[in-house]
Design an enzyme around this catalytic site. Sequence first.
Site, PDB file in Angstrom:
ATOM      1  N   ASP A   1      -6.527  -5.211  -4.655  1.00  0.00           N
ATOM      2  CA  ASP A   1      -6.346  -3.795  -4.303  1.00  0.00           C
ATOM      3  C   ASP A   1      -5.035  -3.226  -4.860  1.00  0.00           C
ATOM      4  O   ASP A   1      -4.914  -2.031  -5.129  1.00  0.00           O
ATOM      5  CB  ASP A   1      -6.336  -3.608  -2.776  1.00  0.00           C
ATOM      6  CG  ASP A   1      -7.324  -4.490  -2.037  1.00  0.00           C
ATOM      7  OD1 ASP A   1      -7.602  -5.596  -2.531  1.00  0.00           O
ATOM      8  OD2 ASP A   1      -7.785  -4.091  -0.972  1.00  0.00           O
TER       9      ASP A   1
ATOM     10  N   ASP B   1       0.808  -1.225   0.000  1.00  0.00           N
ATOM     11  CA  ASP B   1       0.000   0.000   0.000  1.00  0.00           C
ATOM     12  C   ASP B   1       0.843   1.278   0.000  1.00  0.00           C
ATOM     13  O   ASP B   1       0.299   2.370   0.204  1.00  0.00           O
ATOM     14  CB  ASP B   1      -0.969  -0.010   1.187  1.00  0.00           C
ATOM     15  CG  ASP B   1      -2.132  -0.964   0.942  1.00  0.00           C
ATOM     16  OD1 ASP B   1      -2.493  -1.143  -0.238  1.00  0.00           O
ATOM     17  OD2 ASP B   1      -2.671  -1.527   1.912  1.00  0.00           O
TER      18      ASP B   1
HETATM   19  N1  GLY Z   1      -7.003  -2.016   0.540  1.00  0.00           N
HETATM   20  C1  GLY Z   1      -7.783  -2.460   1.624  1.00  0.00           C
HETATM   21  C2  GLY Z   1      -9.195  -2.152   1.501  1.00  0.00           C
HETATM   22  O1  GLY Z   1      -9.685  -1.764   0.454  1.00  0.00           O
HETATM   23  O2  GLY Z   1      -9.889  -2.294   2.498  1.00  0.00           O
END
Ligand code: GLY
Length: 377
Positions: A159, A98
């Site tokens: 994601d 992330d």
């Molecule tokens: N990337 C984690 C979520 O969308 O909760």
Amino acid sequence: MQLNGQEIKWAQETLDRVAHKLERVAERSKDKIPYTTLHGVHDDKSGEEIGWWTNGFWGGMMWQMYALTGKELYKEIAEDNERKLDACLMDINRLDHDNGFRWLPTAVADYRVTKNPASRNRGLLAAGNLAGRFNNRGNFIRAWNDWGPDDHRGWAIIDCMMNLPLLYWASEETGDPRFSQIAVSHADTAGKSFIRGDGSSNHIVEFDLETGEMVKSYGGQGFGEGSSWTRGQSWALYGFTLSHLHTKDPAYLATAERVANYFIANIPESGFIPVDFRQPVDVALEDSTAAAIASCGLIELAKLKEGRQSRIYLSAALKMLGALAEERVRWNEEEDNLLEKCTAAYHDQEHEFSIIYGDYYFLEALMKLNGRELFIW
Ligand code: GLY
């Protein structure tokens, strides 16, 4: 993409209302990095929880507001958010896939606006760490670090498609193709192993660390294995669109459209998006973040297409954004959040609260409709 007169008026008025409210919220929350609200008041993740994955979105909102208004306060708040994230950049346990969510809306946005060399440095450090998570047997970027007994070395999640633009940016910035080569390899794997025949997406896929073979998929934050977690669908929709925008590869556009058409076919009459398109029929849980993120992707697709197909994507985005603005935004200026009914994960104890990235993507979608967006991804 062509909005009609009524749509233009709605988009302008809704963005004005959001900007008006955010002017007061920014003043109140200027020293925080919010994730959610408690009784309408922003919490603050800038202390012990500086590594939390959403800690770039507040800065991103402030950069969008700076692009819209030119007011210095927004720039100062965004810069403060970026500086606070340095504690995370210096801690290997807090870095993960992330990095894109953390540093694209903060350091990279700052660099794009100001050409500040310290921001470029942060962005490239984050990109280098992200690239270092690549597994070149399975051609995927490892998602999370390990907690407790779980072994996540072979896990990738959909994601991550939204984190790839950090790598595309790093290649553009340095002239070194290694970063985008890794992004493209991961995107190709995601297209093959995550996106199903009907255009829906897995949340988590595990790969064998040595052979790179897909081992199994997991339901992750959705209802269960084989289900269709809506935020995951929206990350896929917007993420493949962005990979197309960065690489011009038509295969990514085709994948994005397949996901978009599946998503649109599942939008309920109300325009409110459930947490999972395959949750039990008697469960009414919603996730407003999925609606806002998918709208951003659909608006980009509407810009890439022409005629009837462009209109289909734009209308779907306007339907969801209209439903949010009508019934899921706290327009009351005493409360800090915009959206309500956001859900982090189907099986969590708590559902339907405010989440900062819901507010971020709602603002970004309105900025796109008005042609005022600062490009973040
Ligand atoms: N990337 C984690 C979520 O969308 O909760």
